[in-house]
Scaffold this active site. Structure first.
Site, PDB file in Angstrom:
ATOM      1  N   GLU A  45      -2.535  26.855  38.181  1.00 58.67           N
ATOM      2  CA  GLU A  45      -0.760  26.091  37.614  1.00 58.67           C
ATOM      3  C   GLU A  45       0.030  26.460  38.897  1.00 58.67           C
ATOM      4  O   GLU A  45       0.631  25.638  39.909  1.00 58.67           O
ATOM      5  CB  GLU A  45      -0.625  25.791  36.488  1.00 58.67           C
ATOM      6  CG  GLU A  45      -2.082  24.872  35.905  1.00 58.67           C
ATOM      7  CD  GLU A  45      -2.020  24.105  36.136  1.00 58.67           C
ATOM      8  OE1 GLU A  45      -0.851  23.690  36.418  1.00 58.67           O
ATOM      9  OE2 GLU A  45      -2.916  23.333  35.501  1.00 58.67           O
ATOM     10  N   TYR A 130       5.768  22.096  31.962  1.00 55.99           N
ATOM     11  CA  TYR A 130       5.162  21.767  32.838  1.00 55.99           C
ATOM     12  C   TYR A 130       3.582  21.908  32.402  1.00 55.99           C
ATOM     13  O   TYR A 130       2.714  22.264  31.809  1.00 55.99           O
ATOM     14  CB  TYR A 130       5.221  20.423  33.659  1.00 55.99           C
ATOM     15  CG  TYR A 130       3.919  20.188  34.454  1.00 55.99           C
ATOM     16  CD1 TYR A 130       2.942  19.007  33.898  1.00 55.99           C
ATOM     17  CD2 TYR A 130       2.855  20.333  35.570  1.00 55.99           C
ATOM     18  CE1 TYR A 130       2.256  18.150  34.374  1.00 55.99           C
ATOM     19  CE2 TYR A 130       1.936  20.419  35.604  1.00 55.99           C
ATOM     20  CZ  TYR A 130       1.251  19.409  35.301  1.00 55.99           C
ATOM     21  OH  TYR A 130      -0.070  18.556  35.829  1.00 55.99           O
ATOM     22  N   ASP A 148       2.962  13.543  33.737  1.00 57.74           N
ATOM     23  CA  ASP A 148       3.253  14.204  35.099  1.00 57.74           C
ATOM     24  C   ASP A 148       3.393  12.580  35.917  1.00 57.74           C
ATOM     25  O   ASP A 148       3.920  11.376  35.362  1.00 57.74           O
ATOM     26  CB  ASP A 148       2.655  14.672  35.887  1.00 57.74           C
ATOM     27  CG  ASP A 148       0.983  14.219  36.204  1.00 57.74           C
ATOM     28  OD1 ASP A 148       1.061  13.118  35.927  1.00 57.74           O
ATOM     29  OD2 ASP A 148       0.399  15.056  37.091  1.00 57.74           O
TER      30      ASP A 148
END
Length: 305
Positions: A45, A130, A148
């Site tokens: 990520e 996020y 997103d």
């Protein structure tokens, strides 16, 4: 839809099932999708924040080969981690520093036990909402519905939502099956990544939401990150392509059998009806791609052999 939008006019289970089945049948293979290790997922990520996914694959594998566990990363010299990040051209070096610091927090502050919820994961250095939700979703199946830029584009086009974060979050949450954030968030992000791109590939990618999609019905594919209509979308060229693809699946079709398959708002006597379709077919016949035959007053069309 307004910000209090719901899916009351749809069958949510059918919408969910169509997307998950589409994703599970075929999706891009990234190695971090095959693990539930929160450390490996966090690394992916953080790397993906500024780097195309295809490039991340090799960098991710090299990083884990050098520091295979959170303990190994926590024990590493920070300068080595930053140097690796720079060599791999992974964006801002402070992300490498934050990742190293987060590993130390897991080892020292959490006794090696990873936080499992989005809120708790945000206690780690450099982990925002996020990223925290992504790790909670993909490692522990305990995340919220992801919203997103890609997901906003999908929801805006599919369900005619207002460009409003409250509306996006409400519908995303309503759609996501309870306790299945791992497969759901992967699936809806895949939809935005391969089918509902800024320049959409609805038919080519076999978008599973075409029968419900407002944009597919109207031909208007603008979105919050696509403020002007892509030139190709809604064009005759696009619908000509659909005609050829559909006829490739059938021996022959009448106008009223073909019409709804290329445009969901097809109505025989409407604006996008038989007269409009005959114009498309005439162009394709002139180009030598199809044949149109009149049988007792009914037009039947097929690909030209």
């Amino acid at each position: 839809m307004s910000e209090d939008a719901t899916l009351s006019d749809l069958d949510p289970e059918a919408v969910r099932s169509a997307l998950v089945e589409w994703y599970e049948a075929d999706h891009r293979e990234f190695p971090w999708r095959r693990t539930t290790d929160p450390y490996e997922i966090l690394v992916s990520e953080v790397m993906s924040q500024q780097t195309q996914l295809d490039r991340v694959v090799d960098a991710w594998a090299a990083f884990l080969d050098r520091w295979p566990t959170v303990d190994a990363l926590a024990a590493a010299d920070r300068s080595d981690v930053v140097a690796f990040w720079s060599d791999q051209r992974l964006g801002y070096n402070n992300r490498a520093r934050y990742l190293h610091e987060a590993a130390g927090q897991v080892v020292d502050d959490f006794d090696g036990e990873w936080p499992r919820t989005p809120a708790d994961l945000q206690e780690l250095m450099g982990v925002g909402p996020y990223t925290a939700n992504a790790v909670a979703s993909f490692a522990f199946d305990a995340g919220d519905a992801v919203v997103d830029t890609n997901v906003k584009r999908v929801l805006y086009r599919a369900f005619g939502l207002d460009d409003d974060d409250t509306a996006f979050e409400a519908v995303a949450s309503e759609l996501m099956p309870a306790g299945e954030s791992r497969v759901w968030n992967n699936a809806i992000m895949e939809l935005g990544g391969v089918a509902c791109q800024q320049r959409p590939r609805c038919d080519e990618a076999g978008c599973p939401w075409r029968e419900w999609c407002h944009a597919y019905e109207t031909g208007d594919f603008t979105a919050p990150d696509v403020p002007t209509q892509p030139e190709f979308e809604g064009s005759r060229r696009q619908f000509r392509g659909r005609v050829v693809r559909i006829l490739g699946e059938y021996d022959e079709l009448t106008l009223d059998e073909l019409g709804p398959r290329i445009r969901v708002d097809y109505a025989p006597d409407g604006e996008y009806g038989r007269e409009w379709l005959r114009g498309l077919l005439s162009d394709l016949a002139d180009d030598g791609l199809i044949d149109v035959e009149d049988r007792d007053g009914t037009a039947v069309t097929r690909l030209r052999e």
